[in-house]
Design a protein around this motif. Structure first.
Motif, PDB file in Angstrom:
ATOM      1  N   ILE A 210       0.840  -1.198   0.000  1.00  0.00           N
ATOM      2  CA  ILE A 210       0.000   0.000   0.000  1.00  0.00           C
ATOM      3  C   ILE A 210       0.880   1.255   0.000  1.00  0.00           C
ATOM      4  O   ILE A 210       1.846   1.342   0.755  1.00  0.00           O
ATOM      5  CB  ILE A 210      -0.931   0.002   1.226  1.00  0.00           C
ATOM      6  CG1 ILE A 210      -1.936  -1.156   1.099  1.00  0.00           C
ATOM      7  CG2 ILE A 210      -1.656   1.327   1.367  1.00  0.00           C
ATOM      8  CD1 ILE A 210      -2.891  -1.285   2.253  1.00  0.00           C
ATOM      9  N   ARG A 211       0.523   2.200  -0.859  1.00  0.00           N
ATOM     10  CA  ARG A 211       1.295   3.445  -0.946  1.00  0.00           C
ATOM     11  C   ARG A 211       0.930   4.384   0.216  1.00  0.00           C
ATOM     12  O   ARG A 211      -0.155   4.258   0.792  1.00  0.00           O
ATOM     13  CB  ARG A 211       1.010   4.157  -2.271  1.00  0.00           C
ATOM     14  CG  ARG A 211      -0.410   4.737  -2.369  1.00  0.00           C
ATOM     15  CD  ARG A 211      -0.752   5.155  -3.782  1.00  0.00           C
ATOM     16  NE  ARG A 211      -0.770   3.977  -4.663  1.00  0.00           N
ATOM     17  CZ  ARG A 211      -0.864   4.068  -5.987  1.00  0.00           C
ATOM     18  NH1 ARG A 211      -0.935   5.246  -6.575  1.00  0.00           N
ATOM     19  NH2 ARG A 211      -0.876   2.980  -6.719  1.00  0.00           N
ATOM     20  N   TYR A 212       1.820   5.267   0.501  1.00  0.00           N
ATOM     21  CA  TYR A 212       1.519   6.330   1.469  1.00  0.00           C
ATOM     22  C   TYR A 212       0.908   7.514   0.725  1.00  0.00           C
ATOM     23  O   TYR A 212       1.145   7.681  -0.465  1.00  0.00           O
ATOM     24  CB  TYR A 212       2.788   6.790   2.195  1.00  0.00           C
ATOM     25  CG  TYR A 212       3.335   5.756   3.122  1.00  0.00           C
ATOM     26  CD1 TYR A 212       2.756   5.554   4.380  1.00  0.00           C
ATOM     27  CD2 TYR A 212       4.421   4.969   2.768  1.00  0.00           C
ATOM     28  CE1 TYR A 212       3.243   4.590   5.235  1.00  0.00           C
ATOM     29  CE2 TYR A 212       4.924   4.001   3.623  1.00  0.00           C
ATOM     30  CZ  TYR A 212       4.329   3.818   4.857  1.00  0.00           C
ATOM     31  OH  TYR A 212       4.806   2.868   5.705  1.00  0.00           O
ATOM     32  N   ALA A 213       0.148   8.305   1.456  1.00  0.00           N
ATOM     33  CA  ALA A 213      -0.356   9.543   0.862  1.00  0.00           C
ATOM     34  C   ALA A 213       0.806  10.530   0.800  1.00  0.00           C
ATOM     35  O   ALA A 213       1.520  10.716   1.778  1.00  0.00           O
ATOM     36  CB  ALA A 213      -1.485  10.098   1.717  1.00  0.00           C
ATOM     37  N   SER A 214       1.004  11.147  -0.379  1.00  0.00           N
ATOM     38  CA  SER A 214       2.054  12.159  -0.500  1.00  0.00           C
ATOM     39  C   SER A 214       1.496  13.500  -0.030  1.00  0.00           C
ATOM     40  O   SER A 214       0.278  13.675   0.066  1.00  0.00           O
ATOM     41  CB  SER A 214       2.504  12.271  -1.955  1.00  0.00           C
ATOM     42  OG  SER A 214       1.412  12.733  -2.736  1.00  0.00           O
ATOM     43  N   LEU A 215       2.379  14.438   0.217  1.00  0.00           N
ATOM     44  CA  LEU A 215       1.933  15.778   0.624  1.00  0.00           C
ATOM     45  C   LEU A 215       1.068  16.384  -0.479  1.00  0.00           C
ATOM     46  O   LEU A 215       0.024  16.982  -0.228  1.00  0.00           O
ATOM     47  CB  LEU A 215       3.146  16.670   0.903  1.00  0.00           C
ATOM     48  CG  LEU A 215       2.822  18.041   1.480  1.00  0.00           C
ATOM     49  CD1 LEU A 215       2.068  17.912   2.807  1.00  0.00           C
ATOM     50  CD2 LEU A 215       4.095  18.863   1.666  1.00  0.00           C
ATOM     51  N   LYS A 216       1.518  16.160  -1.739  1.00  0.00           N
ATOM     52  CA  LYS A 216       0.773  16.635  -2.891  1.00  0.00           C
ATOM     53  C   LYS A 216      -0.629  16.010  -2.918  1.00  0.00           C
ATOM     54  O   LYS A 216      -1.629  16.687  -3.175  1.00  0.00           O
ATOM     55  CB  LYS A 216       1.545  16.249  -4.169  1.00  0.00           C
ATOM     56  CG  LYS A 216       1.233  17.105  -5.364  1.00  0.00           C
ATOM     57  CD  LYS A 216       2.163  16.707  -6.519  1.00  0.00           C
ATOM     58  CE  LYS A 216       1.359  16.667  -7.808  1.00  0.00           C
ATOM     59  NZ  LYS A 216       1.881  15.711  -8.780  1.00  0.00           N
ATOM     60  N   GLY A 217      -0.662  14.732  -2.610  1.00  0.00           N
ATOM     61  CA  GLY A 217      -1.947  14.015  -2.594  1.00  0.00           C
ATOM     62  C   GLY A 217      -2.875  14.567  -1.532  1.00  0.00           C
ATOM     63  O   GLY A 217      -4.080  14.732  -1.761  1.00  0.00           O
ATOM     64  N   ILE A 218      -2.312  14.855  -0.379  1.00  0.00           N
ATOM     65  CA  ILE A 218      -3.123  15.387   0.725  1.00  0.00           C
ATOM     66  C   ILE A 218      -3.691  16.754   0.345  1.00  0.00           C
ATOM     67  O   ILE A 218      -4.855  17.052   0.593  1.00  0.00           O
ATOM     68  CB  ILE A 218      -2.280  15.475   2.012  1.00  0.00           C
ATOM     69  CG1 ILE A 218      -1.893  14.066   2.482  1.00  0.00           C
ATOM     70  CG2 ILE A 218      -3.034  16.218   3.122  1.00  0.00           C
ATOM     71  CD1 ILE A 218      -0.812  14.009   3.536  1.00  0.00           C
ATOM     72  N   MET A 219      -2.859  17.585  -0.301  1.00  0.00           N
ATOM     73  CA  MET A 219      -3.319  18.908  -0.732  1.00  0.00           C
ATOM     74  C   MET A 219      -4.402  18.773  -1.810  1.00  0.00           C
ATOM     75  O   MET A 219      -5.438  19.429  -1.754  1.00  0.00           O
ATOM     76  CB  MET A 219      -2.151  19.738  -1.283  1.00  0.00           C
ATOM     77  CG  MET A 219      -1.075  20.073  -0.262  1.00  0.00           C
ATOM     78  SD  MET A 219      -1.719  20.776   1.270  1.00  0.00           S
ATOM     79  CE  MET A 219      -2.247  22.391   0.668  1.00  0.00           C
ATOM     80  N   ALA A 220      -4.160  17.876  -2.769  1.00  0.00           N
ATOM     81  CA  ALA A 220      -5.097  17.700  -3.888  1.00  0.00           C
ATOM     82  C   ALA A 220      -6.447  17.182  -3.398  1.00  0.00           C
ATOM     83  O   ALA A 220      -7.495  17.512  -3.951  1.00  0.00           O
ATOM     84  CB  ALA A 220      -4.508  16.741  -4.926  1.00  0.00           C
TER      85      ALA A 220
END
Lengths: 258, 322
Positions: free
Chosen positions: A188-198
């Motif tokens: 399972i991937r982690y949420a990236s900072l970019k992903g959290i913002m998006a």
């Protein structure tokens, strides 16, 4: 390509559970929550399938109270495109069939190509919501899927099911189809900072359904601590080091293995 | 009438079906119901005579050419046909992976759901109260059935003893069943390359669970295994994370073991793990959570931090061995 992923919020695996006053469920007031483990794998597999296809969207669907939004937000941060929140405050009182029927009504018009779920929830663990949902949607299903042959994806999809005792079997399904995903299918991937913002600007559509009565629902009469089958000697009285010293003595004198 | 499902592959019995027969017989006695065994097959199944040697009224071969290799669609149609023809009160099955795959579909089609993975039952006022494990084995729940028959019940592997199934003699009958479109195409089942580590022969096993926290910490458990001359094993999450290879996995989807000594480090004891090791001679559990279900089956327990306990264990074992 549209994949709907069902994700449920359940009590954290390490949570200390207290039985509710009416002895029909746990006391949820002070419980820490998490995404059901195999549902996390279902999301990951859906994301990878759409990525391999090069087009499409992943839609998360969660049934539960407002507090279950944390599951949705986490899934959006990991890469899901949008979400459907089927808001049911007292979702714990619904039977598997009622949950499946309510979700079926909420997602039917999405006409998804694939529906992914975890293989079972870590609370009631019936493992049947996905199968019932497939029947209600009129689409075929496969349970305990441990590999998806993403390269095969077209009008059909080839998936590997886990059988028992180390046996496996490949099946090819006409789409649309529903798969229940086994834990460990991929990392399972982690949420990236970019992903959290998006995630903040992604759509969460709320549905407030009227849950239908279901005469054949099973009902919990009483919840209790499992009856002990063995007399357990607790060593060390909470002191792990002292317990270790005592244990070696027991292994020598009682178990006679040292 | 109680219908009990006989699971097989190419007319070779899945032995957990004997547990289902024992369960159905027991329920039948308590509720005054006869038992009919149902055997889906594409031919006059050679297994029928063997099952007819148990105390059942009938063995029914549900026959259709599409029942050669298992598919959920064909099995669901076959069961729908049989249930509509016979109108049973209960349908009893073992909670196997195959049953999990088709039973909820059959039940849903008939407007029912399955009370699955039960560990025991009692009869109260002519109806069943079933006990299930919930929250990964941390709690038990007594469950009653709603609405009208048929009721679908599945029992966990080991809830009944297969060798307790009563012998007798039943008649064998065949029912031609109707099966519609089958929307999935199966290939032949196969086994992955044989496990390179055969833990079923181990005398001592040190097993790690999520409490080990990181791949680096596996070394801590390895030291204990080395001190005891034990093999290292793990629960499923450890192998899912690839901290140990899958051939070290104990439990329903891994190996089933019965060593003389089983030391569970940081394993909470989810039912899927326990079915793989509960027959060990002596079980030791080290876990921070005093409520962890592993302590229900442990002979010795240490409630505390495994990272404090294990180094002391290693030292003390070295001393004891001189």
């Amino acid at each position: 390509m549209k994949i709907i992923v069902l994700m449920k919020q359940v009590a954290n695996k390490d949570a200390v559970l207290r039985i509710a006053g009416d002895e029909k469920w746990i006391n949820e007031a002070d419980v820490a929550w998490q995404t059901n483990e195999s549902d996390g794998y279902a999301l990951e597999e859906a994301l990878r399938t759409v990525e391999a296809k090069g087009e499409g969207e992943v839609v998360v669907c969660t049934l539960g109270p407002q507090g279950a939004k944390t599951v949705i937000k986490d899934a959006l941060a990991r890469g899901a495109n949008r979400a459907i929140h089927v808001v049911v405050d007292d979702s714990k009182s619904l039977s598997s069939y009622q949950i499946a029927k309510t979700i079926a009504d909420a997602i039917k018009e999405e006409n998804a190509d694939l529906v992914f779920t975890g293989l079972q929830s870590d609370d009631a663990s019936f493992g049947q919501t996905g199968v019932i949902l497939a029947e209600l949607l009129g689409i075929p299903h496969a349970t305990i899927v441990i590999e998806v042959d993403r390269a095969s994806l077209g009008d059909t999809l080839r998936v590997k099911r886990e059988l028992e005792s180390g046996w496996y079997q490949w099946f090819t399904y006409k789409l649309p189809a529903l798969l229940t995903i086994q834990s460990g299918i991929s990392q399972i991937r982690y949420a990236s900072l970019k992903g959290i913002m998006a995630a903040k600007s992604k759509e969460i559509r709320e549905v407030t359904p009227a849950v239908e009565e279901f005469a054949s629902a099973s009902a919990i009469q009483k919840v209790y601590m499992p009856l002990k089958t063995k007399q357990t000697q607790i060593l060390g009285n909470g002191d792990a080091k002292a317990g270790a010293v005592e244990l070696v003595e027991k292994l020598r004198s009682e178990v006679r293995i040292i | 009438m109680i219908l009990v499902f006989i699971e097989h592959k190419d007319c070779v019995l899945n032995k957990t079906s004997l547990e289902a027969i024992a369960a159905a017989q027991s329920i039948g006695k308590d509720l005054g119901l006869g038992v009919t065994a149902v055997l889906p097959c594409d031919k006059d199944c050679s297994l029928a005579q063997e099952i007819a040697g148990y105390a059942v009224e009938k063995v029914l071969i549900a026959k259709n050419e599409k029942l050669g290799t298992y598919t959920p669609d064909a099995y669901a149609d076959a069961w729908e046909h049989v249930i509509k023809a016979l109108a049973p009160k209960y349908v009893v099955m073992s909670h196997t992976y195959q049953v999990r795959d088709f039973a909820p579909k059959v039940a849903a089609r008939l407007g029912r759901e399955v009370v699955g993975d039960c560990i025991r039952y009692r009869a109260e006022g002519g109806k069943l109260v079933l006990t299930r494990r919930i929250f990964l084995g941390k709690l038990d729940a007594d469950v009653t059935l709603g609405g009208d028959a048929p009721y679908f019940v599945t029992f966990q592997s080991g809830a009944f003893r297969g060798d307790a199934a009563e012998k007798g003699s039943g008649a064998v009958e065949t029912m031609e069943v109707t099966i519609g479109d089958v929307r999935m195409t199966p290939e032949a089942p196969f086994q992955e390359a044989k496990a390179s580590v055969d833990l079923t022969r181990s005398e001592i096993i040190v097993a790690v669970g999520r409490g080990i926290k990181s791949q680096e910490n596996i070394a801590v458990a390895q030291q204990l295994a080395d001190a005891l001359g034990a093999d290292l094993a793990a629960s499923r999450p450890i192998c899912d994370s690839e901290w140990l290879p899958i051939d070290r996995q104990i439990g329903s989807s891994g190996q089933t073991v019965a060593p003389k000594l089983y030391i569970a480090l940081g394993i909470s004891g989810a039912i899927q793990h326990i079915v793989g090791m509960k027959n060990a001679g002596t079980i030791v559990a080290v876990n921070k959570d005093a409520e962890a279900p592993i302590f229900d089956i442990a002979d010795y327990g240490i409630v505390g931090d495994l990272f404090e306990a294990v180094p002391v264990l290693v030292d003390e074992i070295a001393k004891a061995k001189g």
